[in-house]
Write a protein that holds these residues in place. Structure first.
Motif, mmCIF file in Angstrom:
data_model
loop_
_atom_site.group_PDB
_atom_site.id
_atom_site.type_symbol
_atom_site.label_atom_id
_atom_site.label_comp_id
_atom_site.label_asym_id
_atom_site.label_seq_id
_atom_site.Cartn_x
_atom_site.Cartn_y
_atom_site.Cartn_z
ATOM 1 N N GLY A 47 50.479 37.171 44.383
ATOM 2 C CA GLY A 47 49.094 36.942 44.753
ATOM 3 C C GLY A 47 48.191 37.600 43.736
ATOM 4 O O GLY A 47 48.496 37.616 42.535
ATOM 5 N N GLU A 48 47.086 38.185 44.192
ATOM 6 C CA GLU A 48 46.203 38.890 43.281
ATOM 7 C C GLU A 48 45.288 39.842 44.042
ATOM 8 O O GLU A 48 45.137 39.750 45.267
ATOM 9 N N LEU A 49 44.700 40.747 43.283
ATOM 10 C CA LEU A 49 43.674 41.641 43.815
ATOM 11 C C LEU A 49 42.340 41.139 43.303
ATOM 12 O O LEU A 49 42.190 40.873 42.113
ATOM 13 N N GLY A 50 41.359 40.973 44.197
ATOM 14 C CA GLY A 50 40.081 40.441 43.759
ATOM 15 C C GLY A 50 38.923 40.940 44.603
ATOM 16 O O GLY A 50 39.095 41.467 45.708
ATOM 17 N N TYR A 51 37.732 40.750 44.076
ATOM 18 C CA TYR A 51 36.489 41.162 44.733
ATOM 19 C C TYR A 51 36.222 40.260 45.928
ATOM 20 O O TYR A 51 36.246 39.042 45.824
ATOM 21 N N PHE A 52 35.957 40.889 47.098
ATOM 22 C CA PHE A 52 35.605 40.137 48.296
ATOM 23 C C PHE A 52 34.118 40.338 48.524
ATOM 24 O O PHE A 52 33.684 41.359 49.060
ATOM 25 N N ASP A 53 33.331 39.358 48.097
ATOM 26 C CA ASP A 53 31.877 39.473 48.075
ATOM 27 C C ASP A 53 31.300 38.975 49.407
ATOM 28 O O ASP A 53 31.001 37.802 49.588
ATOM 29 N N PHE A 54 31.112 39.904 50.354
ATOM 30 C CA PHE A 54 30.609 39.538 51.681
ATOM 31 C C PHE A 54 29.246 38.862 51.602
ATOM 32 O O PHE A 54 28.999 37.858 52.289
ATOM 33 N N LEU A 55 28.342 39.400 50.776
ATOM 34 C CA LEU A 55 26.995 38.840 50.712
ATOM 35 C C LEU A 55 27.007 37.417 50.157
ATOM 36 O O LEU A 55 26.284 36.544 50.649
ATOM 37 N N ARG A 56 27.806 37.179 49.136
ATOM 38 C CA ARG A 56 27.874 35.823 48.572
ATOM 39 C C ARG A 56 28.432 34.838 49.586
ATOM 40 O O ARG A 56 27.919 33.724 49.727
ATOM 41 N N LEU A 57 29.478 35.221 50.295
ATOM 42 C CA LEU A 57 30.081 34.326 51.289
ATOM 43 C C LEU A 57 29.094 34.026 52.419
ATOM 44 O O LEU A 57 29.048 32.913 52.933
ATOM 45 N N VAL A 80 46.999 37.318 49.405
ATOM 46 C CA VAL A 80 48.438 37.294 49.613
ATOM 47 C C VAL A 80 48.916 35.853 49.807
ATOM 48 O O VAL A 80 48.314 35.110 50.590
ATOM 49 N N PRO A 81 49.991 35.435 49.118
ATOM 50 C CA PRO A 81 50.561 34.113 49.399
ATOM 51 C C PRO A 81 51.085 34.049 50.830
ATOM 52 O O PRO A 81 51.468 35.072 51.414
ATOM 53 N N TYR A 86 54.594 27.731 54.770
ATOM 54 C CA TYR A 86 53.298 27.677 55.459
ATOM 55 C C TYR A 86 52.189 27.350 54.455
ATOM 56 O O TYR A 86 52.317 27.612 53.256
ATOM 57 N N GLU A 87 51.077 26.803 54.975
ATOM 58 C CA GLU A 87 49.959 26.414 54.123
ATOM 59 C C GLU A 87 48.675 27.122 54.550
ATOM 60 O O GLU A 87 48.477 27.429 55.728
ATOM 61 N N VAL A 88 47.811 27.346 53.581
ATOM 62 C CA VAL A 88 46.518 27.977 53.833
ATOM 63 C C VAL A 88 45.611 26.993 54.562
ATOM 64 O O VAL A 88 45.533 25.818 54.196
ATOM 65 N N ASP A 89 44.900 27.485 55.623
ATOM 66 C CA ASP A 89 44.037 26.564 56.366
ATOM 67 C C ASP A 89 42.715 26.355 55.634
ATOM 68 O O ASP A 89 42.379 27.050 54.675
ATOM 69 N N GLU A 90 41.943 25.380 56.102
ATOM 70 C CA GLU A 90 40.770 24.924 55.369
ATOM 71 C C GLU A 90 39.682 25.995 55.279
ATOM 72 O O GLU A 90 39.000 26.107 54.268
ATOM 73 N N GLN A 91 39.484 26.781 56.345
ATOM 74 C CA GLN A 91 38.435 27.803 56.292
ATOM 75 C C GLN A 91 38.755 28.875 55.257
ATOM 76 O O GLN A 91 37.872 29.350 54.546
ATOM 77 N N ILE A 92 40.033 29.231 55.153
ATOM 78 C CA ILE A 92 40.441 30.207 54.140
ATOM 79 C C ILE A 92 40.281 29.611 52.740
ATOM 80 O O ILE A 92 39.865 30.300 51.799
ATOM 81 N N LYS A 93 40.583 28.326 52.593
ATOM 82 C CA LYS A 93 40.408 27.678 51.283
ATOM 83 C C LYS A 93 38.956 27.729 50.833
ATOM 84 O O LYS A 93 38.658 27.855 49.643
ATOM 85 N N GLN A 94 38.018 27.623 51.792
ATOM 86 C CA GLN A 94 36.603 27.740 51.447
ATOM 87 C C GLN A 94 36.289 29.108 50.862
ATOM 88 O O GLN A 94 35.530 29.236 49.898
ATOM 89 N N ILE A 95 36.884 30.137 51.469
ATOM 90 C CA ILE A 95 36.660 31.500 50.979
ATOM 91 C C ILE A 95 37.220 31.662 49.570
ATOM 92 O O ILE A 95 36.534 32.132 48.652
ATOM 93 N N VAL A 101 39.586 32.520 43.510
ATOM 94 C CA VAL A 101 40.924 33.105 43.468
ATOM 95 C C VAL A 101 41.961 32.024 43.733
ATOM 96 O O VAL A 101 41.634 30.877 44.042
ATOM 97 N N LYS A 102 43.224 32.392 43.645
ATOM 98 C CA LYS A 102 44.318 31.426 43.732
ATOM 99 C C LYS A 102 44.276 30.622 45.033
ATOM 100 O O LYS A 102 44.090 31.191 46.118
ATOM 101 N N GLU A 103 44.489 29.317 44.923
ATOM 102 C CA GLU A 103 44.414 28.421 46.087
ATOM 103 C C GLU A 103 45.463 28.736 47.144
ATOM 104 O O GLU A 103 45.220 28.569 48.329
ATOM 105 N N ASN A 104 46.633 29.160 46.717
ATOM 106 C CA ASN A 104 47.734 29.333 47.671
ATOM 107 C C ASN A 104 47.781 30.731 48.270
ATOM 108 O O ASN A 104 48.800 31.155 48.801
ATOM 109 N N THR A 105 46.671 31.476 48.171
ATOM 110 C CA THR A 105 46.631 32.828 48.725
ATOM 111 C C THR A 105 45.577 32.915 49.824
ATOM 112 O O THR A 105 44.708 32.055 49.955
#
Length: 492
Positions: A47-57, A80-81, A86-95, A101-105
């Motif tokens: 997976g990866e480590l990345g910035y989670f920008d609450f204000l932007r979201l 995290v993959p 299993y597959e990532v759901d649509e709301q998570i894909k929006q985030i 960041v990586k689509e499959n995480t």
């Protein structure tokens, strides 16, 4: 003799290269570690480590709230993959697509009792505070899926982390150092991952384990399993540019590790917690704080002053899990206060809309108009100056989206009370700060609250609230005890 000296030099070089898994100035690569894990019978997904920008979201409508973000901290999160199949759901894909960041995480993940999530990389550059912390995010209670956002145990913070510079958590330099953090519920899985790490050149002295206490969790990857999130919280970098570089280009990776064959489980017990409190309080400053209050009211128009209510914002993570309520991600390393007369206690659905909860923040609520005679004075004990906190701050929030637009830290307000109490030697332990739409040139300690900026401001007619944080008492390596601090205050 020359051969002997050369052998020593080569030996030191070997230790530098293999003892830490990272040579100086080398591009970060955990490939040997991954190969060792795969050789031991694990499926390893990166997976990866990345910035989670609450204000932007929040600004872009991906999330209905900024969830009480702390502007002092740019939160990093583990992406995290999913477990194989299993597959990532649509709301998570929006985030993930919004944040690039990586689509499959996913930032919100479930975990089988025999799996692990592992961080390998560098710690933040020198700063006042950092921590790695795990949360239970969602839980199914009956037929209802709820947002819990509860801390699970103690953090791994800059005073306890095991790194190259602080082997076995000893004193030293924990900043910009290589470390390994294993998140798992199972002792046997942890031991196998540690062995693989050591075979790849990582000393056991730099490996940390964060236990997921399965005794109180619903481990698994089905729809009714608990979901988790892992955050990194760095605050107040010594070098701001170094901090920005770390946020934008962190030298680290995150693995999801799944055994290929069924294992006999050996779950960890609940980990022992660090104990808050030293017995030493701030209450000897109560008289000085009252003197400061009188001085503030004397300076401004007392007849038009309204003293705002103050209470604890959140309860503990264990309380939230046991009662099924949402506590919005409190760290064990902090105390939290806000301008309200109630503590958070509501059961809420996933991705809950804060504008639908806690109406006492909005009706009638506190507003801040554009009139130069309308402002808020925030004051109190400087918990960093008394030694009860590594750093403290207060944040002004919009009451609908819980969007924190600015944090005022102890670095900003240190020395601000001496104008009001020039003859009081304890003024150095107090502070005063003004919030207004327009600050005059004479207002050294004043913040102009913006509007017309969406999530990055608070409109003139929009209710707001103020929240305080006091992070980590050095002597206990955890948050100060509420019973030992003097509560901060505010007057409109």
């Amino acid at each position: 003799m020359k051969k002997y000296i050369m052998a020593i030099i080569l030996g030191i070089a070997f230790i530098l290269l293999t003892g830490t898994g990272l040579a100086a100035n080398e591009t970060y690569d955990a490939g040997d570690f991954q190969q060792a894990l795969e050789k031991d019978g694990f499926t390893v997904q990166e997976g990866e480590l990345g910035y989670f920008d609450f204000l932007r979201l929040y600004e872009e409508g991906v999330l209905p709230s900024a969830y009480g973000n702390n502007p002092t901290t740019k939160y990093l999160i583990f992406y995290v993959p999913l477990s194989p199949g299993y597959e990532v759901d649509e709301q998570i894909k929006q985030i993930t697509s919004t944040l690039g960041v990586k689509e499959n995480t996913t930032p919100f993940w479930s975990l089988r009792p025999d799996e692990a999530v592992v961080f390998v990389g560098r710690t933040p550059p020198e700063c006042r505070y950092f921590s790695y912390e795990n949360f239970m995010l969602h839980r199914t209670i009956g037929n209802e899926r709820r947002w819990i956002f509860a801390t699970l145990a103690d953090t791994v913070n800059n005073l306890v982390i095991k790194t190259e510079g602080t082997p076995n958590g000893s004193s030293g330099n924990p900043y910009n150092q290589t470390t390994v953090i294993i998140i798992t519920a199972d002792r046997g899985i942890d031991q196998r991952i540690r062995a693989a790490a050591q075979s790849a050149g990582y000393s056991d002295d730099i490996i940390n384990t964060q236990v997921l206490p399965s005794v109180m969790l619903n481990m698994g990857v089905e729809n009714n399993s608990d979901t988790f999130a892992s955050f990194v919280r760095p605050a107040l970098y010594n070098d701001t540019q170094a901090g920005e570089n770390y946020i934008n280009n962190t030298s680290a990776t995150v693995f999801r590790i799944t055994p290929n064959e069924t294992v006999e489980l050996d779950p960890y017990d609940y980990p022992e917690l660090r104990v808050r409190g030293t017995g030493k309080t701030e209450f000897d400053l109560m008289d000085d704080l009252e003197e400061l209050r009188v001085a503030i009211l004397d300076k401004y128009n007392e007849s038009n002053a309204t003293e705002l209510p103050i209470s604890q914002t959140v309860t503990t993570g264990s309380d939230a899990i046991q009662r099924g309520i949402n506590v919005l991600g409190p760290a064990n390393d902090a105390c939290y206060l806000w301008t309200a007369n109630q503590t958070i206690s509501s059961p809420t659905p996933p991705f809950f809309n804060t504008s639908l909860y806690y109406p006492f923040l909005r009706d009638p609520g506190i507003t801040l108009g554009n009139d130069t005679d309308e402002f808020i004075i925030v004051y109190g004990v400087n918990h960093a100056a008394t030694g009860k906190a590594t750093y403290s701050n207060f944040v002004i929030y919009g009451a609908a989206g819980w969007n924190g637009v600015r944090a005022i830290t102890d670095a900003d307000f240190s020395g601000s009370a001496e104008e009001y109490l020039p003859d009081n030697p304890n003024a150095k332990y107090l502070y005063v700060y003004k919030l207004a739409r327009n600050c005059s040139e004479d207002d050294q300690y004043c913040y102009e609250v913006p509007y017309g900026r969406g999530a990055y401001g608070i409109e003139l007619d929009q209710p707001l609230f103020i929240a305080w944080r006091a992070y980590m008492e050095n002597s206990t390596k955890t948050g100060p005890a509420y019973s030992e601090i003097v509560y901060d205050r505010a007057i409109k």
